[in-house]
Design a protein around this motif. Structure first.
Motif, mmCIF file in Angstrom:
data_model
loop_
_atom_site.group_PDB
_atom_site.id
_atom_site.type_symbol
_atom_site.label_atom_id
_atom_site.label_comp_id
_atom_site.label_asym_id
_atom_site.label_seq_id
_atom_site.Cartn_x
_atom_site.Cartn_y
_atom_site.Cartn_z
ATOM 1 N N SER A 135 47.873 41.088 41.024
ATOM 2 C CA SER A 135 48.878 42.119 40.771
ATOM 3 C C SER A 135 49.618 42.537 42.040
ATOM 4 C CB SER A 135 48.232 43.340 40.118
ATOM 5 O OG SER A 135 47.218 43.880 40.947
ATOM 6 N N ILE A 157 49.367 38.204 37.412
ATOM 7 C CA ILE A 157 50.546 38.489 38.232
ATOM 8 C C ILE A 157 51.090 39.875 37.886
ATOM 9 C CG2 ILE A 157 52.948 37.811 38.668
ATOM 10 C CD1 ILE A 157 52.028 34.936 37.989
ATOM 11 N N GLY A 158 51.483 40.624 38.923
ATOM 12 C CA GLY A 158 52.016 41.966 38.701
ATOM 13 C C GLY A 158 53.529 42.038 38.758
ATOM 14 N N ILE A 159 54.144 41.150 39.558
ATOM 15 C CA ILE A 159 55.599 41.192 39.768
ATOM 16 C C ILE A 159 56.157 39.783 39.681
ATOM 17 C CG2 ILE A 159 57.459 41.839 41.354
ATOM 18 C CD1 ILE A 159 55.447 43.775 42.692
ATOM 19 N N LEU A 160 57.193 39.593 38.848
ATOM 20 C CA LEU A 160 57.834 38.293 38.691
ATOM 21 C C LEU A 160 59.337 38.473 38.799
ATOM 22 C CD1 LEU A 160 57.285 35.266 38.048
ATOM 23 C CD2 LEU A 160 57.497 35.848 35.621
ATOM 24 N N LEU A 175 55.424 35.068 29.219
ATOM 25 C CA LEU A 175 55.488 36.438 29.730
ATOM 26 C C LEU A 175 54.481 37.370 29.066
ATOM 27 C CD1 LEU A 175 59.286 37.242 30.218
ATOM 28 C CD2 LEU A 175 57.545 36.976 31.990
ATOM 29 N N LEU A 178 50.921 37.686 30.497
ATOM 30 C CA LEU A 178 50.681 38.223 31.839
ATOM 31 C C LEU A 178 50.253 39.684 31.720
ATOM 32 C CD1 LEU A 178 53.788 36.637 33.632
ATOM 33 C CD2 LEU A 178 51.498 35.666 33.309
ATOM 34 N N LYS A 180 48.913 41.928 33.493
ATOM 35 C CA LYS A 180 49.086 42.942 34.534
ATOM 36 C C LYS A 180 50.525 42.993 35.046
ATOM 37 C CE LYS A 180 44.376 43.542 36.139
ATOM 38 N NZ LYS A 180 43.508 43.755 37.332
ATOM 39 N N LEU A 181 51.435 42.352 34.330
ATOM 40 C CA LEU A 181 52.837 42.352 34.757
ATOM 41 C C LEU A 181 53.436 43.736 34.580
ATOM 42 C CD1 LEU A 181 55.082 40.341 35.752
ATOM 43 C CD2 LEU A 181 55.902 40.374 33.393
ATOM 44 N N THR A 182 53.898 44.337 35.674
ATOM 45 C CA THR A 182 54.521 45.655 35.604
ATOM 46 C C THR A 182 56.016 45.614 35.915
ATOM 47 O OG1 THR A 182 53.927 46.104 37.919
ATOM 48 C CG2 THR A 182 52.384 46.854 36.215
ATOM 49 N N LEU A 184 59.613 43.091 36.227
ATOM 50 C CA LEU A 184 60.293 41.833 35.961
ATOM 51 C C LEU A 184 61.738 41.956 36.445
ATOM 52 C CD1 LEU A 184 60.290 38.993 34.615
ATOM 53 C CD2 LEU A 184 60.993 40.140 32.490
ATOM 54 N N LEU A 202 54.378 46.251 30.989
ATOM 55 C CA LEU A 202 55.660 46.305 31.706
ATOM 56 C C LEU A 202 56.139 47.748 31.902
ATOM 57 C CD1 LEU A 202 57.746 44.222 32.870
ATOM 58 C CD2 LEU A 202 59.157 44.832 30.915
#
Length: 233
Positions: A135, A157-160, A175, A178, A180-182, A184, A202
């Motif tokens: 993350s 992953i936290g940031i993409l 997407l 993911l 823990k993706l916060t 995008l 998100l």
């Protein structure tokens, strides 16, 4: 020497030994041979913050990165599935903010990249990667493929950041996995309906340089509203 950038087009073990324990801040390596030769001294570069790579890589990534490391850019890289997995594992193990930028990354087919004979145990890099907290490691994709995004499926992953609409389309299938993706970040030209399947985690979606149809923007906003929590757009 933390402001010094060193570009190595063609190096030797002796050349990299002269850099051992120096305060070089940025190192650029034009070939996989250079990266291999540098691997034995990288961890001694106590002020190294940026590493920029070109070349063709296979097997396990052997880069031993110092704790000061903050940024890696893969400029024109062809690599095996296992090499990219083990690089991401190495970056994640630093346990602080490390930006990974993929300018032009081509993944070798699995059958080509597997160099182990049938009697050798093949370590499952992907299983190890899935177990890591990623993350704190933003991934910026400037040129990618469906195969590369599949490698990221189910990771933490936290940031993409996706630099064009083609990458966004390729990433849309993974997407929602993911967890823990916060954040995008999007660039590009979009039309028709927005097909992004966003994860419940998100919180922030900046549209940085975006040209889009009203239908795409409306459907994106609908997708964000459906998350039922605060999401900054």
């Amino acid at each position: 020497m933390s402001n010094t950038k060193i570009l190595v087009e063609n190096g030797s073990a002796e050349l990299f030994e002269t850099l051992r324990e120096t305060n070089v801040g940025i190192l650029k390596l034009r070939t996989a041979d250079c990266a291999s030769l540098s691997s034995v001294i990288l961890y001694t570069l106590k002020k190294l913050t940026k590493l920029i790579l070109w070349g063709t890589y296979s097997g396990r990534c052997s880069l031993n990165l110092p704790e000061t490391f903050q940024f890696i850019s893969l400029q024109e890289v062809e690599c095996s599935y296992d090499w990219l997995c083990s690089l991401l594992i190495a970056l994640s193990s630093l346990e602080h903010y490390v930006k990974c930028e993929m300018y032009n990354v081509v993944l070798q087919p699995r059958e080509y990249s597997c160099e182990y004979d049938s009697q050798t145990h093949v370590f499952d890099f992907r299983s190890e990667m899935l177990a890591l907290d990623m993350s704190h490691m933003p991934i910026f994709v400037k040129s990618g493929s469906v195969e590369m995004f599949e490698l990221l499926r189910d990771t933490n992953i936290g940031i993409l950041a996706l630099r064009n609409a083609d990458f966004t389309s390729s990433a849309s299938k993974i997407l929602y996995t993911l967890k823990k993706l916060t954040k995008l970040y999007l660039w590009g030209i979009y039309s028709e309906r927005c097909t992004l399947q966003l994860p419940e985690t998100l919180q922030f979606i900046p549209l940085l340089k975006v040209e889009c149809s009203s239908e795409w923007l409306c459907s994106l906003l609908i997708a964000l509203f459906s998350l039922d929590h605060s999401v900054k757009c």
